[in-house]
Design a protein around this motif. Structure first.
Motif, PDB file in Angstrom:
ATOM      1  N   UNK A 253       0.815  -1.224   0.000  1.00 15.13           N
ATOM      2  CA  UNK A 253       0.000   0.000   0.000  1.00 15.13           C
ATOM      3  C   UNK A 253       0.849   1.275   0.000  1.00 15.13           C
ATOM      4  N   UNK A 254       2.073   1.187  -0.536  1.00 13.50           N
ATOM      5  CA  UNK A 254       2.865   2.390  -0.768  1.00 13.50           C
ATOM      6  C   UNK A 254       2.225   3.189  -1.905  1.00 13.50           C
ATOM      7  N   UNK A 255       1.618   2.459  -2.867  1.00 18.16           N
ATOM      8  CA  UNK A 255       0.748   3.065  -3.884  1.00 18.16           C
ATOM      9  C   UNK A 255      -0.579   2.321  -3.835  1.00 18.16           C
ATOM     10  N   UNK A 256      -1.671   3.030  -4.142  1.00 13.84           N
ATOM     11  CA  UNK A 256      -3.000   2.414  -4.097  1.00 13.84           C
ATOM     12  C   UNK A 256      -3.326   1.653  -5.370  1.00 13.84           C
ATOM     13  N   UNK A 257      -2.672   2.041  -6.462  1.00 14.49           N
ATOM     14  CA  UNK A 257      -2.953   1.459  -7.765  1.00 14.49           C
ATOM     15  C   UNK A 257      -1.667   1.532  -8.579  1.00 14.49           C
ATOM     16  N   UNK A 258      -1.345   0.460  -9.285  1.00 13.84           N
ATOM     17  CA  UNK A 258      -0.107   0.454 -10.069  1.00 13.84           C
ATOM     18  C   UNK A 258      -0.123   1.536 -11.152  1.00 13.84           C
ATOM     19  N   UNK A 259      -1.314   1.954 -11.548  1.00 14.03           N
ATOM     20  CA  UNK A 259      -1.415   2.990 -12.582  1.00 14.03           C
ATOM     21  C   UNK A 259      -0.884   4.347 -12.104  1.00 14.03           C
ATOM     22  N   UNK A 260      -0.803   4.532 -10.802  1.00 16.00           N
ATOM     23  CA  UNK A 260      -0.264   5.797 -10.276  1.00 16.00           C
ATOM     24  C   UNK A 260       1.145   5.606  -9.712  1.00 16.00           C
ATOM     25  N   UNK A 261       1.769   4.467 -10.024  1.00 20.72           N
ATOM     26  CA  UNK A 261       3.139   4.243  -9.553  1.00 20.72           C
ATOM     27  C   UNK A 261       4.063   5.278 -10.182  1.00 20.72           C
ATOM     28  N   UNK A 262       5.041   5.790  -9.422  1.00 17.81           N
ATOM     29  CA  UNK A 262       5.887   6.880  -9.925  1.00 17.81           C
ATOM     30  C   UNK A 262       7.013   6.458 -10.867  1.00 17.81           C
ATOM     31  N   UNK A 263       7.091   5.189 -11.270  1.00 18.76           N
ATOM     32  CA  UNK A 263       8.223   4.712 -12.066  1.00 18.76           C
ATOM     33  C   UNK A 263       8.435   5.537 -13.339  1.00 18.76           C
ATOM     34  N   UNK A 264       7.368   5.754 -14.117  1.00 20.51           N
ATOM     35  CA  UNK A 264       7.511   6.507 -15.366  1.00 20.51           C
ATOM     36  C   UNK A 264       7.909   7.956 -15.080  1.00 20.51           C
ATOM     37  N   UNK A 287      10.725 -11.008 -11.156  1.00 24.79           N
ATOM     38  CA  UNK A 287      11.244  -9.868 -11.909  1.00 24.79           C
ATOM     39  C   UNK A 287      10.424  -9.578 -13.165  1.00 24.79           C
ATOM     40  N   UNK A 288      10.170 -10.607 -13.965  1.00 27.80           N
ATOM     41  CA  UNK A 288       9.434 -10.397 -15.208  1.00 27.80           C
ATOM     42  C   UNK A 288       8.046  -9.845 -14.989  1.00 27.80           C
ATOM     43  N   UNK A 289       7.365 -10.325 -13.949  1.00 26.42           N
ATOM     44  CA  UNK A 289       6.012  -9.839 -13.655  1.00 26.42           C
ATOM     45  C   UNK A 289       6.040  -8.385 -13.214  1.00 26.42           C
ATOM     46  N   UNK A 290       7.068  -7.986 -12.476  1.00 24.24           N
ATOM     47  CA  UNK A 290       7.196  -6.579 -12.096  1.00 24.24           C
ATOM     48  C   UNK A 290       7.377  -5.703 -13.329  1.00 24.24           C
ATOM     49  N   UNK A 291       8.219  -6.147 -14.256  1.00 25.80           N
ATOM     50  CA  UNK A 291       8.440  -5.383 -15.487  1.00 25.80           C
ATOM     51  C   UNK A 291       7.159  -5.276 -16.310  1.00 25.80           C
ATOM     52  N   UNK A 292       6.511  -6.415 -16.555  1.00 21.84           N
ATOM     53  CA  UNK A 292       5.344  -6.431 -17.428  1.00 21.84           C
ATOM     54  C   UNK A 292       4.169  -5.678 -16.812  1.00 21.84           C
ATOM     55  N   UNK A 296       2.636  -2.139 -18.434  1.00 22.17           N
ATOM     56  CA  UNK A 296       1.225  -2.056 -18.810  1.00 22.17           C
ATOM     57  C   UNK A 296       0.510  -0.952 -18.043  1.00 22.17           C
ATOM     58  N   UNK A 297       0.748  -0.899 -16.730  1.00 25.39           N
ATOM     59  CA  UNK A 297       0.015   0.034 -15.873  1.00 25.39           C
ATOM     60  C   UNK A 297       0.346   1.492 -16.156  1.00 25.39           C
ATOM     61  N   UNK A 298       1.622   1.811 -16.345  1.00 26.96           N
ATOM     62  CA  UNK A 298       2.012   3.219 -16.499  1.00 26.96           C
ATOM     63  C   UNK A 298       2.378   3.580 -17.930  1.00 26.96           C
ATOM     64  N   UNK A 299       2.288   2.600 -18.834  1.00 28.45           N
ATOM     65  CA  UNK A 299       2.525   2.898 -20.239  1.00 28.45           C
ATOM     66  C   UNK A 299       3.976   3.156 -20.583  1.00 28.45           C
ATOM     67  N   UNK A 300       4.860   2.277 -20.143  1.00 31.17           N
ATOM     68  CA  UNK A 300       6.271   2.445 -20.475  1.00 31.17           C
ATOM     69  C   UNK A 300       6.495   2.199 -21.965  1.00 31.17           C
ATOM     70  N   UNK A 301       7.296   3.038 -22.581  1.00 31.37           N
ATOM     71  CA  UNK A 301       7.636   2.868 -23.993  1.00 31.37           C
ATOM     72  C   UNK A 301       8.782   1.863 -24.141  1.00 31.37           C
TER      73      UNK A 301
END
Length: 337
Positions: A253-264, A287-292, A296-301
């Motif tokens: 619960x550091x983020x509520x939704x992966x779509x708002x994760x700050x990675x991008x 590892x692979x599941x974290x990447x994928x 998907x969630x934040x729209x990485x190019x």
């Protein structure tokens, strides 16, 4: 999505934030419990998985330490390591810098030697079986005092030529990096690299302390750095690697939704972010599941994915020649795909 998953899976990458005890799957936990005649408070694998419904870091740590009770022999630690490497080999991982928590084991009567020798044997076997290189990082438990950390450093002395660095993990809030200033200084004097968990649940001030008081070479997590523009500017300017763990952040619960994760956003700010799995057996993804999931969630190019892969090798503790070989492998893969 299939094409993206395939591209990610084949992309050469390193994992820089992995707690080996946190890769203990329920099936292996039960197997080791039977082998070592350890009574578990769970009757089935399903009961264990149900218990993995955490709401915060401390809830997770409570069961994490409980699960570690089944690790008693060198064979157990070697089996644990090999089970992890087998999983991560399928994710295109070429190099791992794994954390272990010796105090979790020595405090329950398991000698330091048992844990470290078992892990080193597993790492060597994995390189032969999967071609994955690896380095070992000893972590001090921050909920214990600095004297306990010094005792651990002393116990580690016969193995310091095979241990690459030290880290700082466990309960973050209320245990600032400055609490371990002396033992980190002593660790540096012994030639060890330094990393520390900071800015996961703790405030940006903890990241400043890790940089200025501990003098770390890498920041583990670092999410809350984004709350401090001056800190962001410094991290970007210094090229400080952040070992980010998206599915862990979601589960705790550091983020509520992966779509708002700050990675991008981190990448956009010029931060040297990487993607890692943290404690994959507990957080629902290697590892692979974290990447994928993140892509998907934040729209990485595609370019951002390649940047993350390059960051993972550039931020590693490999020698420059080894880094160059892995970076060349990334470039060759991208050119061919």
């Amino acid at each position: 999505m299939t094409d993206l998953s395939a591209f990610i899976r084949g992309l050469p990458k390193a994992e820089l934030h992995l707690h080996i005890e946190g890769s203990l799957e329920p099936e292996l936990m039960f197997e080791l419990a039977r082998r070592n005649r350890v009574a578990l408070p769970f009757k089935t694998v399903e009961e264990v998985r149900t218990a993995y419904a955490f709401s915060n870091l401390q809830d997770f740590l409570d069961i994490y330490y409980q699960g570690a009770q089944v690790l008693l022999t060198e064979e157990d630690f070697q089996d644990l390591a090999m089970a992890y490497f087998r999983r991560v080999a399928a994710d295109g991982c070429r190099h791992v810098e794994l954390f272990f928590d010796p105090q979790t084991h020595t405090d329950r009567g398991v000698p330091f030697q048992v844990a470290v020798d078992g892990l080193l044997a597993g790492m060597k076997a994995a390189e032969g079986a999967f071609g994955i290189t690896s380095k070992l990082i000893l972590c001090y438990l921050r909920h214990l005092d600095e004297d306990a950390a010094f005792a651990t450093l002393k116990a580690a002395e016969p193995w310091l030529d095979r241990i690459t660095g030290v880290g700082l993990d466990s309960s973050e809030v209320g245990h600032p990096p400055s609490k371990f200033a002396r033992v980190f200084k002593a660790s540096r004097e012994r030639g060890l690299k330094l990393v520390a968990h900071a800015g996961e649940e703790g405030p940006p001030e903890y990241v400043w302390e890790a940089l200025d008081i501990l003098g770390v070479d890498r920041i583990d997590h670092g999410n809350r750095s984004l709350e401090d523009a001056r800190l962001v500017e410094r991290l970007a300017r210094e090229g400080m690697t952040l070992t980010v763990c998206p599915l862990s952040n979601l589960k705790l619960c550091v983020v509520d939704d992966l779509k708002v994760h700050p990675l991008k956003r981190m990448l956009g700010l010029g931060l040297h972010a990487t993607v890692n799995s943290d404690d994959p057996a507990y957080f629902g993804g290697y590892l692979g599941e974290n990447w994928t999931a993140s892509a998907t969630a934040v729209g990485l190019t595609r370019d951002e994915l390649v940047t993350l892969a390059r960051n993972s090798f550039e931020g590693s503790f490999l020698g420059e020649a080894e880094k160059a070989q892995y970076l060349a492998a990334v470039d060759a893969y991208v050119a061919a795909n």
